[in-house]
Write a protein that holds these residues in place. Sequence first.
Motif, mmCIF file in Angstrom:
data_model
loop_
_atom_site.group_PDB
_atom_site.id
_atom_site.type_symbol
_atom_site.label_atom_id
_atom_site.label_comp_id
_atom_site.label_asym_id
_atom_site.label_seq_id
_atom_site.Cartn_x
_atom_site.Cartn_y
_atom_site.Cartn_z
ATOM 1 N N LEU A 273 -5.897 -0.730 -4.861
ATOM 2 C CA LEU A 273 -5.481 -1.735 -3.897
ATOM 3 C C LEU A 273 -6.415 -2.936 -3.900
ATOM 4 O O LEU A 273 -5.975 -4.083 -3.836
ATOM 5 N N PRO B 120 0.807 -1.227 0.000
ATOM 6 C CA PRO B 120 0.000 0.000 0.000
ATOM 7 C C PRO B 120 0.836 1.272 0.000
ATOM 8 O O PRO B 120 0.435 2.284 -0.595
ATOM 9 N N MET C 49 -5.049 -4.103 2.321
ATOM 10 C CA MET C 49 -5.114 -3.676 0.918
ATOM 11 C C MET C 49 -6.559 -3.495 0.455
ATOM 12 O O MET C 49 -6.854 -3.598 -0.734
ATOM 13 N N PRO D 273 -2.560 5.269 -1.810
ATOM 14 C CA PRO D 273 -3.719 5.046 -0.953
ATOM 15 C C PRO D 273 -5.035 4.822 -1.693
ATOM 16 O O PRO D 273 -6.078 4.727 -1.056
#
Length: 218
Positions: A44, A34, A117, A39
């Motif tokens: 993710l 990550p 994630m 972010p």
Amino acid sequence: MIALLVRDLRLAMRAGGGFGLGLAFFLIVSTLVPFGVGPEAAILSRIAPGILWVGALLACLLSLDRIFQLDFEDGSLDLLATAPIPMEGIVAVKALAHWLVTGLPLTLAAPVLGTLMNLESPGHYWIFITLLIGTPALSMIGAFGAALTVGLKRGGLLLSLLVLPLYIPTLIFGAEAATRGTAGLSASTPLLMMAGITAGSIALLPFAAAAALRVNLR
């Protein structure tokens, strides 16, 4: 064979090179990705199944050279070769011990680490199922590679180079099944292909690994 399994489990726990090291590496990979990717939750979530599979695969590599090397160095492998247990059974037991110490903990930890994630709720189930089916193949293939390099000093790098190409089909089908299942699509085809690889590895590779060990012990 049960006594051999218990012995290998105790040695793995005592040496600290299987259970703790694999989980620590898996945690580091899941934590660093990550930071490297960013972010964005959508990105993710999309790459989480593949990253978890890659992390589990690399974590399994860390302890492969310990499957036979320690027994080879202290002479225990020569004694096991003369025991009434078939060499194929010894290989299977050692692969099972490696899976119990490395593959099973990684399988149990993957759904928890998936939250780092932003893995979607269905993904926790699918990453657990795919790793549960696929990691036995990683341990069995790793045992075959360890048998090929057991007589070599510092053969860890060569072992990784031999095993990684054999790991790729399991990685592809496992990550694809987890990705499809997380997206709500049918994952039966990659799941069956991965199960076939696992079944074939368990059925065939103990004989190949036993033959390699006999050659190295001559």
